[in-house]
Scaffold this active site. Structure first.
Site, PDB file in Angstrom:
ATOM      1  N   THR A 199      -5.198  18.493  13.606  1.00 50.40           N
ATOM      2  CA  THR A 199      -5.719  19.282  12.471  1.00 50.40           C
ATOM      3  C   THR A 199      -7.236  19.445  12.529  1.00 50.40           C
ATOM      4  O   THR A 199      -7.794  20.288  11.821  1.00 50.40           O
ATOM      5  CB  THR A 199      -5.384  18.584  11.147  1.00 50.40           C
ATOM      6  OG1 THR A 199      -6.093  17.325  11.111  1.00 50.40           O
ATOM      7  CG2 THR A 199      -3.889  18.322  11.009  1.00 50.40           C
ATOM      8  N   ASP A 220     -16.167  14.383  25.032  1.00 52.20           N
ATOM      9  CA  ASP A 220     -15.981  13.541  23.847  1.00 52.20           C
ATOM     10  C   ASP A 220     -17.037  12.426  23.890  1.00 52.20           C
ATOM     11  O   ASP A 220     -17.025  11.565  24.763  1.00 52.20           O
ATOM     12  CB  ASP A 220     -14.570  12.942  23.861  1.00 52.20           C
ATOM     13  CG  ASP A 220     -14.275  12.157  22.592  1.00 52.20           C
ATOM     14  OD1 ASP A 220     -13.340  12.512  21.885  1.00 52.20           O
ATOM     15  OD2 ASP A 220     -15.014  11.172  22.319  1.00 52.20           O
ATOM     16  N   ARG A 248     -11.610  12.177  14.110  1.00 50.72           N
ATOM     17  CA  ARG A 248     -11.116  13.540  14.024  1.00 50.72           C
ATOM     18  C   ARG A 248      -9.659  13.560  14.436  1.00 50.72           C
ATOM     19  O   ARG A 248      -9.338  13.169  15.554  1.00 50.72           O
ATOM     20  CB  ARG A 248     -11.928  14.374  15.015  1.00 50.72           C
ATOM     21  CG  ARG A 248     -12.282  15.717  14.526  1.00 50.72           C
ATOM     22  CD  ARG A 248     -13.306  16.361  15.399  1.00 50.72           C
ATOM     23  NE  ARG A 248     -12.908  16.629  16.765  1.00 50.72           N
ATOM     24  CZ  ARG A 248     -13.136  17.786  17.380  1.00 50.72           C
ATOM     25  NH1 ARG A 248     -13.710  18.772  16.721  1.00 50.72           N
ATOM     26  NH2 ARG A 248     -12.821  17.955  18.626  1.00 50.72           N
ATOM     27  N   ASP A 294     -15.796   8.730  23.775  1.00 55.37           N
ATOM     28  CA  ASP A 294     -15.125   8.343  25.026  1.00 55.37           C
ATOM     29  C   ASP A 294     -16.133   8.170  26.155  1.00 55.37           C
ATOM     30  O   ASP A 294     -16.029   7.245  26.964  1.00 55.37           O
ATOM     31  CB  ASP A 294     -14.079   9.393  25.424  1.00 55.37           C
ATOM     32  CG  ASP A 294     -12.852   9.343  24.527  1.00 55.37           C
ATOM     33  OD1 ASP A 294     -12.679   8.324  23.808  1.00 55.37           O
ATOM     34  OD2 ASP A 294     -12.076  10.308  24.532  1.00 55.37           O
TER      35      ASP A 294
HETATM   36  C1  PRP Z   1     -16.613  12.930  17.298  1.00 55.54           C
HETATM   37  C2  PRP Z   1     -18.094  12.967  16.994  1.00 55.54           C
HETATM   38  C3  PRP Z   1     -18.106  13.415  15.567  1.00 55.54           C
HETATM   39  C4  PRP Z   1     -16.934  14.356  15.491  1.00 55.54           C
HETATM   40  C5  PRP Z   1     -17.453  15.764  15.519  1.00 55.54           C
HETATM   41  O1  PRP Z   1     -16.055  11.777  16.798  1.00 55.54           O
HETATM   42  O2  PRP Z   1     -18.749  11.750  17.229  1.00 55.54           O
HETATM   43  O3  PRP Z   1     -17.963  12.350  14.634  1.00 55.54           O
HETATM   44  O4  PRP Z   1     -16.129  14.108  16.647  1.00 55.54           O
HETATM   45  O5  PRP Z   1     -16.428  16.683  15.380  1.00 55.54           O
HETATM   46  P1  PRP Z   1     -16.286  17.596  14.086  1.00 55.54           P
HETATM   47  O6  PRP Z   1     -17.615  18.181  13.812  1.00 55.54           O
HETATM   48  O7  PRP Z   1     -15.276  18.633  14.510  1.00 55.54           O
HETATM   49  O8  PRP Z   1     -15.779  16.757  12.953  1.00 55.54           O
HETATM   50  P2  PRP Z   1     -14.517  11.374  16.992  1.00 55.54           P
HETATM   51  O9  PRP Z   1     -13.722  11.834  15.814  1.00 55.54           O
HETATM   52  O10 PRP Z   1     -14.030  11.815  18.333  1.00 55.54           O
HETATM   53  O11 PRP Z   1     -14.556   9.799  16.874  1.00 55.54           O
HETATM   54  P3  PRP Z   1     -15.214   8.703  17.853  1.00 55.54           P
HETATM   55  O12 PRP Z   1     -16.713   8.813  17.689  1.00 55.54           O
HETATM   56  O13 PRP Z   1     -14.677   7.427  17.322  1.00 55.54           O
HETATM   57  O14 PRP Z   1     -14.768   9.000  19.257  1.00 55.54           O
HETATM   58  N1  URA Z   2     -16.435  15.566  19.258  1.00 56.05           N
HETATM   59  C1  URA Z   2     -16.942  15.292  20.485  1.00 56.05           C
HETATM   60  O1  URA Z   2     -17.178  14.125  20.813  1.00 56.05           O
HETATM   61  N2  URA Z   2     -17.191  16.314  21.322  1.00 56.05           N
HETATM   62  C2  URA Z   2     -16.958  17.596  20.995  1.00 56.05           C
HETATM   63  O2  URA Z   2     -17.230  18.491  21.811  1.00 56.05           O
HETATM   64  C3  URA Z   2     -16.433  17.862  19.715  1.00 56.05           C
HETATM   65  C4  URA Z   2     -16.196  16.825  18.874  1.00 56.05           C
END
Ligand code: PRP
Ligand code: URA
Length: 209
Positions: A108, A200, A104, A203
């Site tokens: 944006t 997150d 994400r 993380d």
């Molecule tokens: C997080 C989560 C989803 C996304 C959800 O991933 O695991 O994939 O955000 O958010 P959205 O519904 O607004 O798209 P992230 O992009 O942080 O990647 P990561 O799992 O590599 O930390």
């Molecule tokens: N992605 C995450 O990991 N946590 C949130 O709350 C939203 C998006």
């Protein structure tokens, strides 16, 4: 809500509370996500097709039910989807696996794709997409768009937490894809995080940031 199943089993809710707690360690968070994945997998696979095979019990032959495991694909949205994937593969070892790399963009909130690898013949398979978080739904919608582009027609989406805004956007974009979640939280905050949420997920799983 049509097409949305909230898995309200007490064990799921108890474990989710510990995961939400900011004092829970990275190792604890990962362990709990794996444990919850087993319980969520139970729900999302509840109506899977069975076939039979002939076996012999110590007493007699029988036609015994068995899963049509080859037709199933678990599609993990990286990174955090892998926290659900591992436990699900313990329960259904014959499932095939797709990996969809999406992150994400922090400004944006759009999903940016960096990897895609999936088994062939997606049109013949049930594809269960797993990602702990459904926030804006940009990532989930992009993942399903991509799988449909590659031929998938029979899909489900499994997450741990969803925002009402994300559920609404997702079910509008993909009304044919049932959603399974352990909780629908209050809302998204101004940064696109689910609140109260758990932070997150990637993380917290990997100790990054
Ligand atoms: C997080 C989560 C989803 C996304 C959800 O991933 O695991 O994939 O955000 O958010 P959205 O519904 O607004 O798209 P992230 O992009 O942080 O990647 P990561 O799992 O590599 O930390
Ligand atoms: N992605 C995450 O990991 N946590 C949130 O709350 C939203 C998006």
């Amino acid at each position: 809500m049509k097409g949305v199943t909230v898995v309200d089993h007490p064990l799921v809710q108890h474990k989710l509370t510990i995961m939400r707690d900011k004092e829970t360690s990275t190792a604890g968070f990962r362990r709990l996500l794996r444990e919850i994945s087993l319980l969520l997998c139970y729900e999302v696979t509840r109506d899977l097709d069975l076939t039979t095979r002939t076996i012999e019990t110590p007493l007699m032959p029988m036609e015994a039910p068995t899963l049509e495991g080859k037709k199933l694909v678990f599609a993990s949205v990286l990174r955090a989807g892998n926290g659900l994937l591992d436990g699900m593969l313990d329960l259904v070892p014959a499932a095939r696996v797709a990996h969809i790399g999406l992150y994400r963009d922090h400004d944006t909130l759009q999903a940016v794709e960096y990897f895609f690898k999936a088994p062939s013949n997606l049109e013949d398979r049930l594809v269960i997409v797993v990602d702990p978080m459904l926030a804006t739904a940009n990532s989930a919608i992009a993942a399903i768009d991509k799988l449909k582009e590659r031929g998938a027609t029979n899909l489900r989406f499994l997450c741990l937490l969803a925002a009402p805004e994300g559920i609404e956007r997702f079910t509008k974009a993909h009304p044919d894809v049932p959603v399974f979640t352990a909780s629908i939280d209050e809302k998204l905050n101004e940064k696109g995080y689910i609140v109260p949420g758990l932070g997150d997920a990637g993380d917290r799983m990997y100790g990054t940031k």
